[in-house]
Design a protein around this motif. Structure first.
Motif, PDB file in Angstrom:
ATOM      1  N   LEU A 112     -32.444 -32.522  26.273  1.00  0.00           N
ATOM      2  CA  LEU A 112     -31.386 -33.532  26.424  1.00  0.00           C
ATOM      3  C   LEU A 112     -31.387 -34.538  25.276  1.00  0.00           C
ATOM      4  O   LEU A 112     -31.221 -35.748  25.471  1.00  0.00           O
ATOM      5  N   LEU A 113     -31.573 -34.047  24.054  1.00  0.00           N
ATOM      6  CA  LEU A 113     -31.620 -34.940  22.897  1.00  0.00           C
ATOM      7  C   LEU A 113     -30.233 -35.494  22.585  1.00  0.00           C
ATOM      8  O   LEU A 113     -29.234 -34.782  22.671  1.00  0.00           O
ATOM      9  N   ASP A 114     -30.197 -36.776  22.221  1.00  0.00           N
ATOM     10  CA  ASP A 114     -28.923 -37.335  21.770  1.00  0.00           C
ATOM     11  C   ASP A 114     -28.727 -36.952  20.299  1.00  0.00           C
ATOM     12  O   ASP A 114     -29.556 -36.268  19.696  1.00  0.00           O
ATOM     13  N   GLN A 115     -27.618 -37.406  19.685  1.00  0.00           N
ATOM     14  CA  GLN A 115     -27.275 -36.957  18.343  1.00  0.00           C
ATOM     15  C   GLN A 115     -28.319 -37.381  17.308  1.00  0.00           C
ATOM     16  O   GLN A 115     -28.686 -36.596  16.418  1.00  0.00           O
ATOM     17  N   VAL A 116     -28.808 -38.616  17.402  1.00  0.00           N
ATOM     18  CA  VAL A 116     -29.816 -39.094  16.446  1.00  0.00           C
ATOM     19  C   VAL A 116     -31.114 -38.307  16.604  1.00  0.00           C
ATOM     20  O   VAL A 116     -31.733 -37.892  15.618  1.00  0.00           O
ATOM     21  N   GLU A 117     -31.537 -38.088  17.853  1.00  0.00           N
ATOM     22  CA  GLU A 117     -32.756 -37.318  18.094  1.00  0.00           C
ATOM     23  C   GLU A 117     -32.608 -35.887  17.603  1.00  0.00           C
ATOM     24  O   GLU A 117     -33.545 -35.303  17.048  1.00  0.00           O
ATOM     25  N   ARG A 118     -31.428 -35.332  17.801  1.00  0.00           N
ATOM     26  CA  ARG A 118     -31.174 -33.958  17.353  1.00  0.00           C
ATOM     27  C   ARG A 118     -31.271 -33.866  15.826  1.00  0.00           C
ATOM     28  O   ARG A 118     -31.902 -32.954  15.289  1.00  0.00           O
ATOM     29  N   GLN A 119     -30.659 -34.816  15.133  1.00  0.00           N
ATOM     30  CA  GLN A 119     -30.729 -34.825  13.675  1.00  0.00           C
ATOM     31  C   GLN A 119     -32.175 -34.943  13.209  1.00  0.00           C
ATOM     32  O   GLN A 119     -32.588 -34.287  12.240  1.00  0.00           O
ATOM     33  N   HIS A 120     -32.959 -35.780  13.895  1.00  0.00           N
ATOM     34  CA  HIS A 120     -34.363 -35.959  13.530  1.00  0.00           C
ATOM     35  C   HIS A 120     -35.140 -34.661  13.738  1.00  0.00           C
ATOM     36  O   HIS A 120     -35.982 -34.288  12.907  1.00  0.00           O
ATOM     37  N   LEU A 121     -34.870 -33.968  14.824  1.00  0.00           N
ATOM     38  CA  LEU A 121     -35.545 -32.700  15.116  1.00  0.00           C
ATOM     39  C   LEU A 121     -35.299 -31.687  14.001  1.00  0.00           C
ATOM     40  O   LEU A 121     -36.242 -31.069  13.483  1.00  0.00           O
ATOM     41  N   PHE A 122     -34.033 -31.506  13.618  1.00  0.00           N
ATOM     42  CA  PHE A 122     -33.710 -30.523  12.589  1.00  0.00           C
ATOM     43  C   PHE A 122     -34.251 -30.940  11.224  1.00  0.00           C
ATOM     44  O   PHE A 122     -34.662 -30.093  10.421  1.00  0.00           O
ATOM     45  N   ALA A 123     -34.263 -32.250  10.944  1.00  0.00           N
ATOM     46  CA  ALA A 123     -34.806 -32.723   9.675  1.00  0.00           C
ATOM     47  C   ALA A 123     -36.301 -32.440   9.584  1.00  0.00           C
ATOM     48  O   ALA A 123     -36.808 -32.007   8.541  1.00  0.00           O
ATOM     49  N   LEU A 124     -37.038 -32.674  10.676  1.00  0.00           N
ATOM     50  CA  LEU A 124     -38.471 -32.415  10.682  1.00  0.00           C
ATOM     51  C   LEU A 124     -38.773 -30.929  10.515  1.00  0.00           C
ATOM     52  O   LEU A 124     -39.746 -30.544   9.860  1.00  0.00           O
ATOM     53  N   ALA A 125     -37.925 -30.090  11.107  1.00  0.00           N
ATOM     54  CA  ALA A 125     -38.141 -28.645  11.019  1.00  0.00           C
ATOM     55  C   ALA A 125     -37.670 -28.071   9.684  1.00  0.00           C
ATOM     56  O   ALA A 125     -38.017 -26.932   9.341  1.00  0.00           O
ATOM     57  N   HIS A 153     -35.677 -35.640   1.450  1.00  0.00           N
ATOM     58  CA  HIS A 153     -35.024 -34.480   2.084  1.00  0.00           C
ATOM     59  C   HIS A 153     -35.710 -33.201   1.628  1.00  0.00           C
ATOM     60  O   HIS A 153     -35.060 -32.189   1.376  1.00  0.00           O
ATOM     61  N   VAL A 154     -37.030 -33.250   1.546  1.00  0.00           N
ATOM     62  CA  VAL A 154     -37.789 -32.223   0.840  1.00  0.00           C
ATOM     63  C   VAL A 154     -37.641 -30.827   1.436  1.00  0.00           C
ATOM     64  O   VAL A 154     -37.773 -29.832   0.726  1.00  0.00           O
ATOM     65  N   ALA A 155     -37.343 -30.717   2.722  1.00  0.00           N
ATOM     66  CA  ALA A 155     -37.274 -29.391   3.341  1.00  0.00           C
ATOM     67  C   ALA A 155     -35.851 -28.960   3.679  1.00  0.00           C
ATOM     68  O   ALA A 155     -35.660 -27.956   4.347  1.00  0.00           O
ATOM     69  N   GLU A 156     -34.846 -29.718   3.222  1.00  0.00           N
ATOM     70  CA  GLU A 156     -33.470 -29.393   3.580  1.00  0.00           C
ATOM     71  C   GLU A 156     -32.892 -28.385   2.587  1.00  0.00           C
ATOM     72  O   GLU A 156     -32.872 -28.624   1.375  1.00  0.00           O
ATOM     73  N   PRO A 157     -32.410 -27.252   3.072  1.00  0.00           N
ATOM     74  CA  PRO A 157     -31.940 -26.182   2.184  1.00  0.00           C
ATOM     75  C   PRO A 157     -30.850 -26.598   1.207  1.00  0.00           C
ATOM     76  O   PRO A 157     -30.814 -26.108   0.079  1.00  0.00           O
ATOM     77  N   ALA A 158     -29.948 -27.493   1.616  1.00  0.00           N
ATOM     78  CA  ALA A 158     -28.847 -27.873   0.726  1.00  0.00           C
ATOM     79  C   ALA A 158     -29.366 -28.567  -0.529  1.00  0.00           C
ATOM     80  O   ALA A 158     -28.837 -28.365  -1.631  1.00  0.00           O
ATOM     81  N   VAL A 177     -34.579 -27.297   8.911  1.00  0.00           N
ATOM     82  CA  VAL A 177     -33.616 -26.244   9.242  1.00  0.00           C
ATOM     83  C   VAL A 177     -32.235 -26.878   9.379  1.00  0.00           C
ATOM     84  O   VAL A 177     -32.100 -27.920  10.022  1.00  0.00           O
ATOM     85  N   PRO A 178     -31.190 -26.293   8.787  1.00  0.00           N
ATOM     86  CA  PRO A 178     -29.841 -26.837   8.959  1.00  0.00           C
ATOM     87  C   PRO A 178     -29.354 -26.692  10.392  1.00  0.00           C
ATOM     88  O   PRO A 178     -29.616 -25.678  11.042  1.00  0.00           O
ATOM     89  N   ASP A 179     -28.663 -27.701  10.871  1.00  0.00           N
ATOM     90  CA  ASP A 179     -28.140 -27.697  12.231  1.00  0.00           C
ATOM     91  C   ASP A 179     -26.884 -26.824  12.279  1.00  0.00           C
ATOM     92  O   ASP A 179     -25.885 -27.153  11.640  1.00  0.00           O
ATOM     93  N   GLY A 187     -32.344 -22.085  13.528  1.00  0.00           N
ATOM     94  CA  GLY A 187     -31.456 -23.139  14.000  1.00  0.00           C
ATOM     95  C   GLY A 187     -30.991 -22.904  15.422  1.00  0.00           C
ATOM     96  O   GLY A 187     -30.817 -23.855  16.196  1.00  0.00           O
ATOM     97  N   GLN A 188     -30.810 -21.642  15.801  1.00  0.00           N
ATOM     98  CA  GLN A 188     -30.354 -21.332  17.157  1.00  0.00           C
ATOM     99  C   GLN A 188     -31.411 -21.715  18.203  1.00  0.00           C
ATOM    100  O   GLN A 188     -31.091 -22.235  19.269  1.00  0.00           O
ATOM    101  N   VAL A 189     -32.688 -21.448  17.877  1.00  0.00           N
ATOM    102  CA  VAL A 189     -33.762 -21.795  18.809  1.00  0.00           C
ATOM    103  C   VAL A 189     -33.896 -23.310  18.908  1.00  0.00           C
ATOM    104  O   VAL A 189     -34.061 -23.868  20.000  1.00  0.00           O
TER     105      VAL A 189
END
Length: 293
Positions: A95-108, A207-212, A110-112, A84-86
């Motif tokens: 320079l990702l906005d909030q929606v783009e950031r959420q999409h990035l972490f969802a694809l990976a 949400h197949v890859a989300e740890p929660a 990894v929890p933000d 998550g730190q990387v």
């Protein structure tokens, strides 16, 4: 304690590993974001001729303080570990906005680490006011994982007091399958439990890859053989409206018609409101509400 069948538990292990499609989507998304940013936007000198628009891979690696080879593998959809730190550093560098950031972490998958420390934005003061104004009708706010994140006092009293549960226990699925008192509360427990399990299976696919989500599934499989049995049926269903019966220890049987009010642009967070289905229930729920005054 009875545990879930080994064949069922084996289904849990792969849920956190992004598949090939998800990795390709992640790589394509990173490339698209990289190509839209000029070096000047991120404080880098524009050196040499550029055959393609935007930043080079080595420049993104520099901004995120990671190796060029590692970042290249990430864009190439290699099966590599990412923290998550990387991802946070990459998101800031691009320079990702909030929606783009959420999409990035969802694809990976990894929890933000940043959003995890923020308060939930769903139960805003306005939503809180709606919950309170709905009294004496019970109302509760849940997310796609069935976590209970907001409620009015009438709903809490209907359920025997939500305050008696720890935060990680305030989940409709968890309570239905593990708490004897909650099971007594739900008159049509079998129907309600099957419906929630089938709905959770649909939600988990999104949400197949989300740890929660994976963690909740594993906890339920280990804690409840009945949930494991229902999960093995592979039933699926959508969110619906209908009737529900509660047996409250203070006022008796209550019959409600319930409806879902979505609190966002896409299904996820919703407010469930319970409207008395008959005069007796109306009188009893008013009596229940008056007890808290």
């Amino acid at each position: 304690m009875t545990t879930a069948p080994a064949s069922t538990l084996q289904l849990v292990a792969p849920l956190g590993r992004p598949d090939d499609l998800r990795r390709r989507e992640l790589g394509a998304f990173l490339r698209s974001r990289r190509e839209r940013i000029s070096p000047e936007q991120v404080g880098l000198p524009a050196v040499g001729r550029r055959r393609t628009p935007g930043l080079r891979r080595e420049e993104v690696a520099q901004l995120a303080a990671v190796g060029v080879t590692w970042y290249t593998w990430l864009e190439q959809a290699r099966d590599i570990q990412v923290s998550g730190q990387v991802l946070d550093a990459i998101a800031r560098g691009l320079l990702l906005d909030q929606v783009e950031r959420q999409h990035l972490f969802a694809l990976a998958g990894v929890p933000d680490p940043v959003s995890a420390t923020r308060e939930c934005p769903v139960v805003t003061p306005a939503v809180r006011a709606i919950l309170d104004q709905l009294a004496p009708m019970p109302a509760v706010v849940v997310n796609a994982r069935f976590d209970i994140i907001g409620w009015n006092e009438v709903y809490s009293r209907l359920c025997g007091g939500l305050e008696r549960f720890e935060a990680d226990q305030r989940n409709l699925l968890w309570l239905a399958f593990t708490d004897p008192a909650w099971r007594e509360l739900l008159v049509d427990w079998d129907q309600a439990a099957r419906h929630m399990t089938a709905k959770f299976r649909v939600t988990l696919a999104e949400h197949v890859a989300e740890p929660a989500y994976k963690s909740l599934l594993k906890r339920l499989l280990l804690a409840s053989p009945e949930f494991a049995e229902a999960w093995e049926r592979h039933d699926v269903t959508g969110t619906s409206e209908g009737t529900k019966r509660f047996l409250n220890s203070e006022v008796g049987l209550l019959n409600f018609e319930y409806t879902n009010l979505w609190l966002g642009p896409r299904p996820g967070y919703r407010m469930i409101t319970y409207i008395p289905a008959d005069p007796v229930t109306k009188a009893r729920v008013e009596q229940l509400a008056a007890m808290g005054q």
